[in-house]
Design an enzyme around this catalytic site. Structure first.
Site, PDB file in Angstrom:
ATOM      1  N   ASP A  36       9.463  -2.223  -1.254  1.00  0.00           N
ATOM      2  CA  ASP A  36       8.203  -1.481  -1.273  1.00  0.00           C
ATOM      3  C   ASP A  36       8.472   0.000  -1.031  1.00  0.00           C
ATOM      4  O   ASP A  36       8.914   0.382   0.048  1.00  0.00           O
ATOM      5  CB  ASP A  36       7.272  -2.042  -0.191  1.00  0.00           C
ATOM      6  CG  ASP A  36       5.845  -1.544  -0.350  1.00  0.00           C
ATOM      7  OD1 ASP A  36       5.603  -0.692  -1.226  1.00  0.00           O
ATOM      8  OD2 ASP A  36       4.979  -2.011   0.403  1.00  0.00           O
ATOM      9  N   ASP A  37       8.234   0.810  -2.033  1.00  0.00           N
ATOM     10  CA  ASP A  37       8.381   2.273  -1.913  1.00  0.00           C
ATOM     11  C   ASP A  37       9.840   2.724  -1.815  1.00  0.00           C
ATOM     12  O   ASP A  37      10.120   3.814  -1.295  1.00  0.00           O
ATOM     13  CB  ASP A  37       7.615   2.847  -0.706  1.00  0.00           C
ATOM     14  CG  ASP A  37       6.105   2.671  -0.804  1.00  0.00           C
ATOM     15  OD1 ASP A  37       5.629   2.075  -1.781  1.00  0.00           O
ATOM     16  OD2 ASP A  37       5.413   3.128   0.121  1.00  0.00           O
ATOM     17  N   CYS A  76       0.927   0.240  -4.888  1.00  0.00           N
ATOM     18  CA  CYS A  76       1.330  -1.153  -4.691  1.00  0.00           C
ATOM     19  C   CYS A  76       0.570  -2.194  -5.501  1.00  0.00           C
ATOM     20  O   CYS A  76       1.167  -2.938  -6.279  1.00  0.00           O
ATOM     21  CB  CYS A  76       1.206  -1.513  -3.219  1.00  0.00           C
ATOM     22  SG  CYS A  76       2.254  -0.509  -2.158  1.00  0.00           S
ATOM     23  N   ARG A  80       2.148  -4.551  -8.553  1.00  0.00           N
ATOM     24  CA  ARG A  80       2.464  -5.968  -8.340  1.00  0.00           C
ATOM     25  C   ARG A  80       1.716  -6.857  -9.326  1.00  0.00           C
ATOM     26  O   ARG A  80       2.245  -7.882  -9.791  1.00  0.00           O
ATOM     27  CB  ARG A  80       2.131  -6.349  -6.892  1.00  0.00           C
ATOM     28  CG  ARG A  80       3.155  -5.787  -5.938  1.00  0.00           C
ATOM     29  CD  ARG A  80       2.612  -5.502  -4.545  1.00  0.00           C
ATOM     30  NE  ARG A  80       3.494  -4.539  -3.899  1.00  0.00           N
ATOM     31  CZ  ARG A  80       4.573  -4.858  -3.198  1.00  0.00           C
ATOM     32  NH1 ARG A  80       4.862  -6.125  -2.991  1.00  0.00           N
ATOM     33  NH2 ARG A  80       5.341  -3.928  -2.697  1.00  0.00           N
ATOM     34  N   LYS A 130       5.167  -9.298   1.075  1.00  0.00           N
ATOM     35  CA  LYS A 130       3.931  -8.566   0.777  1.00  0.00           C
ATOM     36  C   LYS A 130       3.304  -9.081  -0.511  1.00  0.00           C
ATOM     37  O   LYS A 130       3.945  -9.106  -1.563  1.00  0.00           O
ATOM     38  CB  LYS A 130       4.261  -7.083   0.646  1.00  0.00           C
ATOM     39  CG  LYS A 130       3.065  -6.216   0.266  1.00  0.00           C
ATOM     40  CD  LYS A 130       3.428  -4.754   0.349  1.00  0.00           C
ATOM     41  CE  LYS A 130       2.267  -3.867  -0.085  1.00  0.00           C
ATOM     42  NZ  LYS A 130       2.558  -2.443   0.185  1.00  0.00           N
ATOM     43  N   HIS A 132      -0.490  -8.382  -1.589  1.00  0.00           N
ATOM     44  CA  HIS A 132      -1.312  -7.218  -1.961  1.00  0.00           C
ATOM     45  C   HIS A 132      -2.059  -7.371  -3.279  1.00  0.00           C
ATOM     46  O   HIS A 132      -2.303  -6.389  -3.991  1.00  0.00           O
ATOM     47  CB  HIS A 132      -0.466  -5.937  -1.973  1.00  0.00           C
ATOM     48  CG  HIS A 132      -1.256  -4.770  -1.433  1.00  0.00           C
ATOM     49  ND1 HIS A 132      -0.752  -3.503  -1.277  1.00  0.00           N
ATOM     50  CD2 HIS A 132      -2.548  -4.710  -1.013  1.00  0.00           C
ATOM     51  CE1 HIS A 132      -1.682  -2.718  -0.783  1.00  0.00           C
ATOM     52  NE2 HIS A 132      -2.771  -3.429  -0.618  1.00  0.00           N
ATOM     53  N   SER A 155      -0.449  -4.037   2.828  1.00  0.00           N
ATOM     54  CA  SER A 155       0.574  -3.120   3.326  1.00  0.00           C
ATOM     55  C   SER A 155       0.711  -3.243   4.837  1.00  0.00           C
ATOM     56  O   SER A 155      -0.248  -3.572   5.542  1.00  0.00           O
ATOM     57  CB  SER A 155       0.220  -1.676   2.948  1.00  0.00           C
ATOM     58  OG  SER A 155       0.279  -1.516   1.556  1.00  0.00           O
ATOM     59  N   HIS A 238       8.119   0.465   3.133  1.00  0.00           N
ATOM     60  CA  HIS A 238       6.798   1.094   3.289  1.00  0.00           C
ATOM     61  C   HIS A 238       6.619   1.442   4.765  1.00  0.00           C
ATOM     62  O   HIS A 238       7.002   0.658   5.635  1.00  0.00           O
ATOM     63  CB  HIS A 238       5.733   0.096   2.834  1.00  0.00           C
ATOM     64  CG  HIS A 238       4.355   0.656   2.688  1.00  0.00           C
ATOM     65  ND1 HIS A 238       3.600   1.050   3.770  1.00  0.00           N
ATOM     66  CD2 HIS A 238       3.582   0.868   1.598  1.00  0.00           C
ATOM     67  CE1 HIS A 238       2.418   1.486   3.343  1.00  0.00           C
ATOM     68  NE2 HIS A 238       2.386   1.395   2.025  1.00  0.00           N
ATOM     69  N   ASP A 290       8.501  -1.520  -5.995  1.00  0.00           N
ATOM     70  CA  ASP A 290       7.159  -1.528  -6.607  1.00  0.00           C
ATOM     71  C   ASP A 290       6.680  -0.152  -7.059  1.00  0.00           C
ATOM     72  O   ASP A 290       5.757  -0.030  -7.859  1.00  0.00           O
ATOM     73  CB  ASP A 290       6.125  -2.156  -5.656  1.00  0.00           C
ATOM     74  CG  ASP A 290       5.798  -1.251  -4.475  1.00  0.00           C
ATOM     75  OD1 ASP A 290       6.653  -0.435  -4.067  1.00  0.00           O
ATOM     76  OD2 ASP A 290       4.679  -1.367  -3.943  1.00  0.00           O
ATOM     77  N   ASN A 291       7.286   0.911  -6.501  1.00  0.00           N
ATOM     78  CA  ASN A 291       6.946   2.281  -6.927  1.00  0.00           C
ATOM     79  C   ASN A 291       7.931   3.230  -6.256  1.00  0.00           C
ATOM     80  O   ASN A 291       8.772   2.805  -5.455  1.00  0.00           O
ATOM     81  CB  ASN A 291       5.496   2.658  -6.590  1.00  0.00           C
ATOM     82  CG  ASN A 291       5.098   2.408  -5.158  1.00  0.00           C
ATOM     83  OD1 ASN A 291       4.307   1.512  -4.878  1.00  0.00           O
ATOM     84  ND2 ASN A 291       5.646   3.177  -4.227  1.00  0.00           N
ATOM     85  N   LYS A 311       5.934   8.491  -5.230  1.00  0.00           N
ATOM     86  CA  LYS A 311       4.794   7.572  -5.178  1.00  0.00           C
ATOM     87  C   LYS A 311       3.465   8.300  -5.401  1.00  0.00           C
ATOM     88  O   LYS A 311       3.255   9.406  -4.883  1.00  0.00           O
ATOM     89  CB  LYS A 311       4.785   6.902  -3.799  1.00  0.00           C
ATOM     90  CG  LYS A 311       3.572   6.035  -3.515  1.00  0.00           C
ATOM     91  CD  LYS A 311       3.731   5.310  -2.185  1.00  0.00           C
ATOM     92  CE  LYS A 311       2.495   4.481  -1.870  1.00  0.00           C
ATOM     93  NZ  LYS A 311       2.701   3.544  -0.761  1.00  0.00           N
TER      94      LYS A 311
HETATM   95 MG    MG Z   1       4.607   0.421  -2.721  1.00  0.00          MG
END
Ligand code: MG
Length: 488
Positions: A36-37, A76, A80, A130, A132, A155, A238, A290-291, A311
């Site tokens: 994540d991130d 996010c 996803r 996660k 989301h 998150s 994240h 995811d980003n 992001k």
């Molecule tokens: Mg993310």
């Protein structure tokens, strides 16, 4: 007669296989690890000089490294949704930014997810980490094709039940949290779910990376005879960042590095488990993010390496992510610079595992198994659309050309971008200018017009055929036997 002949041939080949000491091969297993991130520049094999990732580097050595791998949103929830459905988020109604603990919406259960695809092919399926895509029971992982779920449903900087009382933000706030690792329990109210139940509130975030991994290893061990699909979506890196006390570097300036190196070590545990079970060669391992990195959090966020911004933006730093793929037929130690991304994962895995996609359902993903297997020719993916974090169409890539038609409400995630006098129309040649510094829009007005028209044409089709997200209000209204309230 024909049946008898077939049965005889199958029987003979089974006898021959068993005589040779081999069992008939199970279809390949699938393990997706989704950070994540994590930024494009936050792995050793993508050029990081500050973060050591020996296990991710091992995946690159034993698999294929993708250098033009796109997520379909820079935040996010939409990102996803795209991975799991093979669709642009707008097509499945999940394009309008992220969900919150107060949200009463989610990915529609009517959507066909990667889990449903593989479950329909006989796979055991599990989601750890996660989610989301909606935290209400109707839209948690099990109604979407997963047999089991364990994780934080949104998150890790979101609080159950109202998201109020969050600790101060910014990198200074994160420094204070890092200095006090107990803060995971004393200042947050983030829940951990087992299937549809909260089993820990607040969750001890220090151990979630390790516990998700342990669950994944247990599930893999239980289903070693395969086939299985594990979607391991880490809550980290994240913000807020936490690691187990036994690996913690107390210096907050090292928080992000520390978190990624811990994540890497846990990836190593998974790779070791696959080796120990003797199933590594028959398992696709896909590692991505995811980003892009959350740059505003400084040393609590990552780096996009050579890419612009991070992001929340449609610059490459927001949507081009690291991606490593290892598995049967994937040439080890190779790199692929052709355009592809998360929306292509579902149709590609369906092809590689011998599955057929459901008829009559439009998806945006393309089978790019040729790219995965080492084709150096052109990608079947010729175009890619960029949607802003809030869901508006904002750009298109065709070959080396990328057009961004920035909207005034586009988020500005860091000082560098916020300070820039950003024109509305940006045209970049990504081959010559990966860092998106040299705007060529004035030099190629015809190309700008052509790309903009194509972008709008593709977006019009998606908009016209978009399918709705799930919402509690709509579900209750449509429930059989629903009566209008008294007095109406
Ligand atoms: Mg993310």
């Amino acid at each position: 007669m024909r049946f008898v002949w077939c049965a005889r041939v199958i029987g003979l080949s089974l006898v021959a296989t068993l005589a040779a000491g081999r069992l008939p091969a199970s279809p390949p297993n699938v393990l997706i690890i989704f950070a994540d991130d994590q930024g494009y520049g936050d792995l050793g094999c993508y050029g990081s000089r500050t973060i050591r990732t020996p296990n991710l580097d091992r995946l690159a050595r034993e698999g294929r490294k993708f250098t033009s791998f796109m997520v379909a949103s820079s935040v996010c929830s939409p990102s996803r949704a795209a991975l799991l459905t093979g669709c642009y988020p707008k097509r499945v109604g999940m394009h309008r930014h992220v969900l919150f603990p107060t949200s009463t919406t989610g990915l529609a259960p009517a959507e066909h997810t990667l889990a449903e695809q593989l479950k329909g092919q006989g796979y055991a399926t599990a989601c750890f980490g996660k989610w989301h895509l909606g935290h209400l029971p109707e839209v948690l992982p099990r109604p979407q094709g997963f047999d089991a779920y364990f994780g934080i449903p949104y998150s890790n900087d979101m609080n159950h039940p109202d998201n109020k009382g969050r600790p101060p933000g910014g990198h200074a706030g994160m420094d204070a949290l890092w200095a006090d690792p107990e803060s995971s329990l004393t200042t947050w109210k983030t829940p951990l779910y087992e299937n549809e139940e909260i089993v820990e509130l607040p969750v001890d975030q220090r151990t979630v990376t390790r516990r998700y991994t342990r669950r994944a290893i247990d599930f893999i061990r239980d289903h070693r005879d395969g086939p299985f699909f594990v979607y391991l979506a880490h809550s980290m890196p994240h913000i807020p960042l936490y690691v187990p006390d036994d690996v913690r570097d107390p210096d907050p300036r090292h928080a992000y590095t520390n978190t990624i190196e811990h994540l890497d070590a846990e990836v190593g545990r998974l790779l070791d488990a696959l080796d120990g079970l003797g199933i590594a060669k028959n398992t696709y391992v896909i590692y991505s993010s995811d980003n892009g990195p959350w740059l505003g959090f400084k040393h609590h966020g990552g780096s996009a390496g050579p890419l612009r911004d991070g992001k929340g933006t449609t610059f490459e730093g927001g949507q081009r992510v690291p991606c490593l793929i290892r598995g049967p037929g994937i040439p080890p130690g190779t790199a692929c610079e052709a355009l592809t991304g998360t929306i292509d994962v579902l149709p590609t895995l369906a092809a590689l595992t011998g599955g057929a996609l459901p008829a009559g359902r439009t998806i945006d993903g393309i089978d790019v198994s040729g790219l995965w297997r080492g084709d150096v020719g052109a990608s079947p993916r010729k175009e890619f659309l960029y949607y802003a974090a809030h869901g508006e169409i904002e750009g298109i890539r065709q070959g080396n050309w990328k057009l961004l038609a920035k909207q005034p409400r586009a988020q500005k995630q860091n000082a560098e971008t916020a300070a820039a006098d950003t024109p509305q129309v940006l045209l970049f040649d990504l081959e010559a200018d990966l860092g998106e510094r040299n705007n060529l829009a004035d030099r190629h007005p015809d190309l700008v017009d052509r790309l903009r028209e194509r972008m709008l044409e593709l977006d019009r089709e998606i908009t016209a055929n978009a399918r709705p997200q799930w919402s509690l209000e709509l579900a209750e209204k449509n429930r059989p036997g629903h009566d209008a309230p008294a007095g109406e």
